[in-house]
Design a protein around this motif. Structure first.
Motif, PDB file in Angstrom:
ATOM      1  N   ALA A 135       1.277  -8.955 -40.066  1.00 55.02           N
ATOM      2  CA  ALA A 135       0.424  -7.910 -40.663  1.00 55.02           C
ATOM      3  C   ALA A 135       1.157  -6.569 -40.595  1.00 55.02           C
ATOM      4  N   PRO A 136       2.283  -6.437 -41.303  1.00 50.30           N
ATOM      5  CA  PRO A 136       3.081  -5.213 -41.208  1.00 50.30           C
ATOM      6  C   PRO A 136       2.385  -3.984 -41.778  1.00 50.30           C
ATOM      7  N   HIS A 137       1.322  -4.179 -42.565  1.00 49.96           N
ATOM      8  CA  HIS A 137       0.588  -3.067 -43.163  1.00 49.96           C
ATOM      9  C   HIS A 137      -0.442  -2.485 -42.196  1.00 49.96           C
ATOM     10  N   GLY A 138      -0.625  -3.108 -41.039  1.00 52.30           N
ATOM     11  CA  GLY A 138      -1.582  -2.590 -40.065  1.00 52.30           C
ATOM     12  C   GLY A 138      -3.000  -3.095 -40.278  1.00 52.30           C
ATOM     13  N   GLY A 139      -3.187  -3.986 -41.249  1.00 55.52           N
ATOM     14  CA  GLY A 139      -4.510  -4.557 -41.501  1.00 55.52           C
ATOM     15  C   GLY A 139      -4.601  -5.962 -40.939  1.00 55.52           C
ATOM     16  N   GLU A 140      -5.117  -6.891 -41.734  1.00 58.05           N
ATOM     17  CA  GLU A 140      -5.286  -8.275 -41.313  1.00 58.05           C
ATOM     18  C   GLU A 140      -4.119  -9.137 -41.760  1.00 58.05           C
ATOM     19  N   SER A 141      -3.752 -10.093 -40.947  1.00 63.02           N
ATOM     20  CA  SER A 141      -2.806 -11.112 -41.383  1.00 63.02           C
ATOM     21  C   SER A 141      -3.576 -12.162 -42.188  1.00 63.02           C
ATOM     22  N   VAL A 142      -2.855 -12.934 -42.977  1.00 63.08           N
ATOM     23  CA  VAL A 142      -3.500 -14.008 -43.737  1.00 63.08           C
ATOM     24  C   VAL A 142      -4.086 -15.042 -42.770  1.00 63.08           C
ATOM     25  N   ALA A 143      -3.401 -15.278 -41.653  1.00 63.74           N
ATOM     26  CA  ALA A 143      -3.921 -16.214 -40.661  1.00 63.74           C
ATOM     27  C   ALA A 143      -5.248 -15.723 -40.085  1.00 63.74           C
ATOM     28  N   ALA A 144      -5.378 -14.411 -39.889  1.00 63.55           N
ATOM     29  CA  ALA A 144      -6.645 -13.856 -39.386  1.00 63.55           C
ATOM     30  C   ALA A 144      -7.755 -14.025 -40.413  1.00 63.55           C
ATOM     31  N   VAL A 145      -7.425 -13.872 -41.692  1.00 65.39           N
ATOM     32  CA  VAL A 145      -8.420 -14.111 -42.751  1.00 65.39           C
ATOM     33  C   VAL A 145      -8.843 -15.573 -42.727  1.00 65.39           C
ATOM     34  N   ARG A 146      -7.878 -16.484 -42.586  1.00 64.81           N
ATOM     35  CA  ARG A 146      -8.181 -17.915 -42.519  1.00 64.81           C
ATOM     36  C   ARG A 146      -9.108 -18.212 -41.346  1.00 64.81           C
ATOM     37  N   ASP A 147      -8.855 -17.592 -40.189  1.00 66.32           N
ATOM     38  CA  ASP A 147      -9.691 -17.831 -39.009  1.00 66.32           C
ATOM     39  C   ASP A 147     -11.119 -17.333 -39.253  1.00 66.32           C
ATOM     40  N   ARG A 148     -11.240 -16.160 -39.851  1.00 61.84           N
ATOM     41  CA  ARG A 148     -12.560 -15.573 -40.146  1.00 61.84           C
ATOM     42  C   ARG A 148     -13.321 -16.448 -41.145  1.00 61.84           C
ATOM     43  N   VAL A 149     -12.655 -16.803 -42.227  1.00 62.08           N
ATOM     44  CA  VAL A 149     -13.294 -17.602 -43.270  1.00 62.08           C
ATOM     45  C   VAL A 149     -13.554 -19.027 -42.770  1.00 62.08           C
ATOM     46  N   GLY A 150     -12.633 -19.553 -41.965  1.00 60.42           N
ATOM     47  CA  GLY A 150     -12.817 -20.885 -41.418  1.00 60.42           C
ATOM     48  C   GLY A 150     -14.040 -20.982 -40.517  1.00 60.42           C
ATOM     49  N   SER A 151     -14.279 -19.960 -39.711  1.00 62.45           N
ATOM     50  CA  SER A 151     -15.472 -19.951 -38.850  1.00 62.45           C
ATOM     51  C   SER A 151     -16.739 -19.947 -39.698  1.00 62.45           C
ATOM     52  N   TRP A 152     -16.724 -19.149 -40.762  1.00 63.48           N
ATOM     53  CA  TRP A 152     -17.879 -19.106 -41.671  1.00 63.48           C
ATOM     54  C   TRP A 152     -18.074 -20.471 -42.350  1.00 63.48           C
ATOM     55  N   LEU A 153     -16.976 -21.070 -42.775  1.00 68.80           N
ATOM     56  CA  LEU A 153     -17.052 -22.374 -43.446  1.00 68.80           C
ATOM     57  C   LEU A 153     -17.615 -23.435 -42.498  1.00 68.80           C
ATOM     58  N   ASP A 154     -17.208 -23.389 -41.250  1.00 67.79           N
ATOM     59  CA  ASP A 154     -17.733 -24.349 -40.268  1.00 67.79           C
ATOM     60  C   ASP A 154     -19.243 -24.178 -40.097  1.00 67.79           C
ATOM     61  N   GLU A 155     -19.723 -22.929 -40.146  1.00 67.07           N
ATOM     62  CA  GLU A 155     -21.171 -22.677 -40.058  1.00 67.07           C
ATOM     63  C   GLU A 155     -21.900 -23.300 -41.245  1.00 67.07           C
ATOM     64  N   GLN A 156     -21.328 -23.177 -42.445  1.00 60.63           N
ATOM     65  CA  GLN A 156     -21.942 -23.765 -43.636  1.00 60.63           C
ATOM     66  C   GLN A 156     -21.991 -25.282 -43.510  1.00 60.63           C
ATOM     67  N   HIS A 157     -20.942 -25.849 -42.954  1.00 58.59           N
ATOM     68  CA  HIS A 157     -20.841 -27.292 -42.769  1.00 58.59           C
ATOM     69  C   HIS A 157     -21.975 -27.805 -41.888  1.00 58.59           C
ATOM     70  N   ARG A 158     -22.262 -27.058 -40.813  1.00 63.63           N
ATOM     71  CA  ARG A 158     -23.330 -27.462 -39.896  1.00 63.63           C
ATOM     72  C   ARG A 158     -24.719 -27.230 -40.491  1.00 63.63           C
ATOM     73  N   ALA A 159     -24.860 -26.142 -41.274  1.00 61.96           N
ATOM     74  CA  ALA A 159     -26.186 -25.754 -41.770  1.00 61.96           C
ATOM     75  C   ALA A 159     -26.667 -26.624 -42.924  1.00 61.96           C
ATOM     76  N   GLY A 160     -25.756 -27.031 -43.800  1.00 62.45           N
ATOM     77  CA  GLY A 160     -26.140 -27.822 -44.966  1.00 62.45           C
ATOM     78  C   GLY A 160     -26.772 -26.974 -46.049  1.00 62.45           C
ATOM     79  N   GLY A 161     -27.174 -27.625 -47.141  1.00 56.16           N
ATOM     80  CA  GLY A 161     -27.800 -26.942 -48.259  1.00 56.16           C
ATOM     81  C   GLY A 161     -26.824 -26.663 -49.386  1.00 56.16           C
ATOM     82  N   ARG A 162     -27.364 -26.040 -50.433  1.00 53.67           N
ATOM     83  CA  ARG A 162     -26.568 -25.693 -51.618  1.00 53.67           C
ATOM     84  C   ARG A 162     -26.285 -24.201 -51.584  1.00 53.67           C
ATOM     85  N   VAL A 163     -25.018 -23.849 -51.488  1.00 57.92           N
ATOM     86  CA  VAL A 163     -24.612 -22.462 -51.284  1.00 57.92           C
ATOM     87  C   VAL A 163     -23.663 -22.032 -52.398  1.00 57.92           C
ATOM     88  N   ILE A 164     -23.896 -20.836 -52.912  1.00 56.92           N
ATOM     89  CA  ILE A 164     -22.951 -20.178 -53.815  1.00 56.92           C
ATOM     90  C   ILE A 164     -22.387 -18.988 -53.060  1.00 56.92           C
TER      91      ILE A 164
END
Length: 198
Positions: free
Chosen positions: A116-145
Motif C-alpha cells: 500500500a505505497p499510497h498510504g491507503g488500503e492494500s488489495v489484500a486488505a480489501v479482500r479481507d474486508r470483503v471476504g468477511s462480509w461475504l462470509d456473513e452473507q454465506h451464513r445469513a442466506g437469502g437473496r441479496v443484491i
C-alpha cells in the motif's frame, strides 16, 4: 440448509474509470455511464439479471454505486464493507502520472497485493474486508443484491472460490457487469446465466 443467492453489480462508468484514474468516494457516474445504466435498467428483466427479485439490497457508500442503484430503482442500505479501495495519496491521480513520478511504488502495488505505497488500503486488505462480509452473507442466506466496485467484485470472486490472491489481476469486471454467486450452505459457486429465449 441455508441457501444464498448473491448478485454483485458493478456500478456504471465514471470519469475516473474512463481515464484510468484512482477514484474516490465522491466520483459519480459520468454522462455516458448514467445513460448506459438507465438503458440497462429499462431493459427486459432477463437482461437485467432479475434484479427485482431480492430480500436485501446493499450498496457501497460511493456516489457511483448509489446512483447506479437508484437508476435500477433499488432502495439499498449503505454497506461500508462494499466500499472501494482507499487509494490514499493516489486518489484522483492517473496511472500514467503515478508511473512517471513513483514507478517503483506503482510496480510494488501492481505486483504485491499486500503493498500500500499510497498510504491507503492494500488489495489484500480489501479482500479481507470483503471476504468477511461475504462470509456473513454465506451464513445469513437469502437473496441479496450488492452494488459495488469492479475491484471489490474481483476480490469477492477470489475469496468465494478460494483462488490465490494474485489471480484478482486476471479477472476483468466491466461497468454494469452482474456476477452471481450461489451457495447451499457448503461453498460458493460462480453462476453464469444465459438469457432466456424470448
Amino acid at each position: 440448509m441455508t441457501v444464498t443467492s448473491l448478485r454483485l453489480v458493478a456500478h456504471g462508468h465514471t470519469a475516473a474509470l474512463r481515464r484510468a484514474r484512482f477514484g474516490g468516494p465522491d466520483d459519480g457516474l459520468d454522462e455516458g455511464g448514467l445513460r448506459a445504466t438507465l438503458a440497462q435498467a429499462h431493459a427486459d428483466p432477463d437482461r437485467r439479471g432479475h434484479l427485482g427479485m431480492h430480500d436485501t439490497c446493499l450498496c457501497s457508500p460511493a456516489a457511483a454505486a448509489r446512483q447506479t442503484a437508484a437508476a435500477f430503482g433499488l432502495l439499498p442500505t449503505i454497506e461500508t464493507a462494499l466500499a472501494d479501495c482507499d487509494y490514499g495519496d493516489w486518489t484522483g491521480r492517473s496511472l500514467e502520472e503515478i508511473a512517471g513520478t513513483h514507478p517503483q511504488a506503482l510496480h510494488d502495488w501492481l505486483s504485491t497485493p499486500n503493498s500500500a505505497p499510497h498510504g491507503g488500503e492494500s488489495v489484500a486488505a480489501v479482500r479481507d474486508r470483503v471476504g468477511s462480509w461475504l462470509d456473513e452473507q454465506h451464513r445469513a442466506g437469502g437473496r441479496v443484491i450488492a452494488v459495488t466496485h469492479p475491484l471489490v467484485i474481483r476480490v469477492a470472486v477470489v475469496h468465494a472460490l478460494g483462488l490465490p490472491m494474485a489471480t484478482y489481476r486476471q479477472l476483468d469486471v466491466e461497468p454494469l457487469a452482474i456476477i452471481r454467486l450461489t451457495s447451499q450452505g457448503t461453498r460458493w459457486q460462480l453462476r453464469l446465466c444465459a438469457p432466456r429465449a424470448g
